[in-house]
Design a protein around this motif. Structure first.
Motif, mmCIF file in Angstrom:
data_model
loop_
_atom_site.group_PDB
_atom_site.id
_atom_site.type_symbol
_atom_site.label_atom_id
_atom_site.label_comp_id
_atom_site.label_asym_id
_atom_site.label_seq_id
_atom_site.Cartn_x
_atom_site.Cartn_y
_atom_site.Cartn_z
ATOM 1 N N GLN A 434 -14.704 -1.788 9.653
ATOM 2 C CA GLN A 434 -15.855 -0.924 9.805
ATOM 3 C C GLN A 434 -15.343 0.866 9.101
ATOM 4 O OE1 GLN A 434 -17.699 -0.486 13.612
ATOM 5 N NE2 GLN A 434 -19.435 -0.219 11.782
ATOM 6 N N LYS A 436 -17.373 4.303 8.441
ATOM 7 C CA LYS A 436 -18.031 5.375 8.764
ATOM 8 C C LYS A 436 -19.119 4.755 9.617
ATOM 9 C CE LYS A 436 -19.080 8.486 6.279
ATOM 10 N NZ LYS A 436 -17.965 9.432 6.106
ATOM 11 N N ASN A 437 -18.602 3.667 10.542
ATOM 12 C CA ASN A 437 -19.521 2.950 11.186
ATOM 13 C C ASN A 437 -20.897 2.753 10.950
ATOM 14 O OD1 ASN A 437 -18.272 3.318 13.915
ATOM 15 N ND2 ASN A 437 -19.471 5.305 13.799
ATOM 16 N N ARG A 438 -20.598 2.164 9.342
ATOM 17 C CA ARG A 438 -22.316 2.070 8.465
ATOM 18 C C ARG A 438 -21.283 0.532 6.995
ATOM 19 N NH1 ARG A 438 -25.148 6.291 4.880
ATOM 20 N NH2 ARG A 438 -26.059 4.793 3.512
ATOM 21 N N GLN A 453 -23.621 -3.183 6.768
ATOM 22 C CA GLN A 453 -24.412 -3.530 7.255
ATOM 23 C C GLN A 453 -25.537 -3.785 7.916
ATOM 24 O OE1 GLN A 453 -21.867 -1.081 10.404
ATOM 25 N NE2 GLN A 453 -23.672 -0.871 11.547
ATOM 26 N N ARG A 569 -27.249 1.722 10.888
ATOM 27 C CA ARG A 569 -26.322 2.517 10.347
ATOM 28 C C ARG A 569 -25.406 3.540 11.809
ATOM 29 N NH1 ARG A 569 -29.611 3.254 5.188
ATOM 30 N NH2 ARG A 569 -28.807 1.328 3.838
ATOM 31 N N GLY A 570 -24.357 3.350 12.104
ATOM 32 C CA GLY A 570 -23.697 4.546 12.949
ATOM 33 C C GLY A 570 -23.830 3.886 13.785
ATOM 34 N N LYS A 571 -23.784 2.777 14.029
ATOM 35 C CA LYS A 571 -23.022 1.854 14.616
ATOM 36 C C LYS A 571 -21.746 0.819 15.098
ATOM 37 C CE LYS A 571 -25.424 -1.508 18.265
ATOM 38 N NZ LYS A 571 -23.923 -2.038 18.592
ATOM 39 N N ARG A 572 -21.516 1.079 15.892
ATOM 40 C CA ARG A 572 -19.784 0.626 16.021
ATOM 41 C C ARG A 572 -19.966 -1.016 16.201
ATOM 42 N NH1 ARG A 572 -15.846 2.421 14.461
ATOM 43 N NH2 ARG A 572 -13.864 0.598 14.425
#
Ligand code: ADP
Ligand code: MG
Length: 614
Positions: A434, A436-438, A453, A569-572
């Motif tokens: 993964q 940019k957590n995106r 994602q 977006r932004g979720k690990r």
């Protein structure tokens, strides 16, 4: 045994007909306005009280009626518009069945005042529930003035069925607009009680669109928002205006007309939307006012007067021409500043002789145009429209056997299959990263693959919810603290229409009293706190077009739920989450695009990668 068949009395027959012709006050408005237009009126005024439940009045300066005609017009099948069967095929008028006035008079109290230009006195007639109460000669100004009071006064069940005045008024407004938008040469006014809603002078079509929507909706003049569309082929003539993509909004004004009549056409709507593909931001829709003209043999004229669906002989061909016409307009004007389209030339489309078989019109547009794509402009100059680079052959192949749309969908599927083949992976061994957590990155035979994602999950959930809704098998989870939803009249009307689908999706909703609902359960996997948010959003975004078309409605519901629940977006993500997302995505038939048409996967080929190091 005695005979048991009776002929229905006319008053009963009229009421039955009224059930079909007169659904609500707006239907009366439509019938009366159309009669005034047929009567050659130059100025038509419509006065409404209480959403039309107490009064609908239409005043015109048309030819008026003689005393006999004034009496006759309330008789069933009394019409001045056809005399013999052949007339049916030559109809230029809006009505012809002689059904409207008798229907209205059977379910309301009607006062008619009318005078022909040459008569010194006019006729006043009062009818209620099909019975004539009064008829006399009076001083009356030329034309016809008809008042319809207390609609459904004698049919309590239907009167109760009427919605709040504000809702009925908005139906009337819609009906009014559908008519005024095809008769710019006639002056119209609409009053809601003492309030003047519209006063539209005689003008050109563009002027009319401008007056109607420029006044009510926009910061900018319609001129700057709309682009002209104009194509003339043997099968169809298309004219009108389409909105610039950058003015698309959540609620758009979208109108189709055929031979000067409003129509609904979900299939043609799709053609227009396809032309805008990837030019629109998520959940935004363009305005359009599109006028089709076809030979009257090409459409079914024997349609029900209150119906707006129309069957076309050459639906698929028109679909393609329409799509191309809109695409051309968008391509042609993309780099130009807003202009006054009165003076600018129409698209350059050669006239097709009637001897020739239908050939696709020549069009020029840039098929790659995408105003939201920033990468292309960074490296190159502004894109120039390409000349005729659209693959018409492909589009027109197999016209008779397949619908174009089907071909396109199939082509898309083939493309997807192709991709899947090359992407075939061994589930166990695939390594996912993964960034940019995106994005999720994985290696494929061809190179590197980047997956968005959020869009991937959006697609997965959307597909899932579509199946759930269509099979009516949504599973509901009880919420601990049921929330209440308070709606205004307008929202309530919308909500009632989408309630069955919401239940199919898994919402457990209970109506407590007028305009109030309790949410006892939400679809499993939607967090309880999101339930209210999703419902609110749905109500806000529901437009008329969607409400009328079941599939669109279901799609809309699935979209809103899926969007809310999708991994943002932004979720690990954990490795397990990534793998299941990966697996589920490729189980989707269309894993290349999210439900709103955005790209989910980006591939960096081995060659490209290699070149980077050269
Ligand atoms: P249709 O429009 O199908 O003929 P209607 O019941 O709407 O049937 O009207 C019946 C007839 O009454 C019309 O054919 C027309 O001759 C007459 N009529 C109705 N409204 C008007 C009007 N506003 N001005 C003049 N004549 C009218
Ligand atoms: Mg009529």
């Amino acid at each position: 045994m005695s005979d048991i068949i009776n002929l229905l009395p006319d008053s009963v027959a009229n009421q039955i007909a009224a059930g079909e012709v007169i659904q609500r006050p707006a239907s009366v408005v439509k019938e009366l306005m159309e009669n005034s237009i047929d009567a050659g009126a130059k100025f038509i005024q419509v006065v409404i009280k209480d959403g039309g439940t107490t009064l609908i009045q239409v005043i015109d300066d048309g030819v008026g009626m003689s005393e006999t005609d004034a009496r006759m017009c309330f008789e069933r099948h009394a019409t001045s518009k056809i005399k013999n069967p052949e007339d049916l095929f030559m109809l230029q008028t809006k009505g012809f069945r002689g059904e409207a006035l008798p229907s209205v008079a059977s379910v309301a109290q009607v006062e008619l005042r009318t005078r022909k230009a040459d008569d010194s006195l006019g006729t006043f007639i009062e009818v209620a529930g099909s019975r004539v109460f009064k008829q006399e000669r009076q001083q009356i100004s030329q034309g016809t003035n008809i008042q319809v009071k207390n609609l459904f006064f004698n049919v309590p069940a239907r009167r109760r069925f009427l919605k709040a005045a504000s809702t009925e008024m908005s139906h009337i407004r819609n009906e009014f607009l559908r008519i005024v938008l095809v008769h710019p040469a006639i002056r119209f006014a609409l009053y809601d009680g003492d309030i003047e809603l519209f006063n539209l002078p005689e003008t050109s079509l563009k002027g009319r669109v401008d007056h109607v929507f420029g006044a009510t909706s926009s910061r900018l003049k319609m001129d700057q928002q709309l682009l002209p569309i104009d194509i003339n082929t043997d099968i169809v003539k298309i004219s009108g205006f389409v909105g610039r993509p950058e003015f698309a909004r959540k609620r758009a004004n979208q109108y189709f007309f055929v031979n000067n009549r409003y129509m609904r056409h979900p299939y043609f709507h799709k053609a227009v939307m396809l032309a805008y593909e990837r030019m629109l931001k998520q959940e935004e829709y363009p305005n359009y006012f599109i006028y089709l003209e076809v030979d009257t043999n090409e459409i079914d004229v024997n349609v029900h007067p209150s119906k707006t669906e129309i069957k076309f002989e050459n639906e698929q061909v028109i679909f393609s021409i329409l799509q191309a016409a809109v695409k051309e307009t968008l391509g042609k004007f993309q780099v130009m500043p807003a202009i006054d389209f009165d003076t600018e030339g129409a698209p350059d489309i050669p006239h097709i002789s009637s001897k020739q078989i239908v050939m696709p019109p020549e069009v020029s547009f840039n098929a790659d145009y995408n105003p939201f794509k920033s990468t292309s402009s960074a490296s190159s100059v502004a894109p120039k429209p390409k000349q005729s680079d659209y693959n018409w052959e492909k589009l027109y192949q197999n016209f008779s056997s397949h619908s174009t749309e089907k071909n396109q969908i199939e082509a898309m599927r083939d493309e997807s299959k192709e991709e899947t083949k090359t992407l075939a992976f061994d589930e166990e061994s695939v390594v996912l990263f993964q960034v940019k957590n995106r994005y999720i990155i994985s290696e494929t035979e061809r190179g590197l693959m980047f997956i968005d994602q959020y869009r991937a999950h959006f697609r997965i959930l959307f597909d899932r919810y579509m199946i759930v809704i269509q099979n009516q098998q949504g599973v509901s989870q009880k919420v601990l603290f049921p929330e209440t939803l308070n709606l205004n009249e307008m929202e309530d009307a919308i909500f009632e229409e989408i309630l069955p689908e919401l239940r199919w999706a898994g919402f457990d909703i209970e109506k407590t009293d007028r305009n109030n609902y309790i949410i006892n359960g939400v679809p499993t996997d939607l967090s309880p706190s999101m339930g209210l948010v999703v419902l609110r959003e749905l109500i806000d975004e529901m437009d008329n077009e969607v409400l009328r078309v079941k599939v669109l409605l279901q799609e809309k519901i699935a979209i809103v739920i899926a969007r809310k629940f999708a991994i943002q977006r932004g979720k690990r993500l954990t490795n397990e989450e990534m793998s299941s997302l990966y697996r589920d995505l490729f189980a989707c038939e269309n894993h290349q695009h999210s439900p709103d048409g955005k790209r989910i996967i980006y591939q960096l080929s081995n060659e490209e990668l290699g070149q980077r190091f050269d």
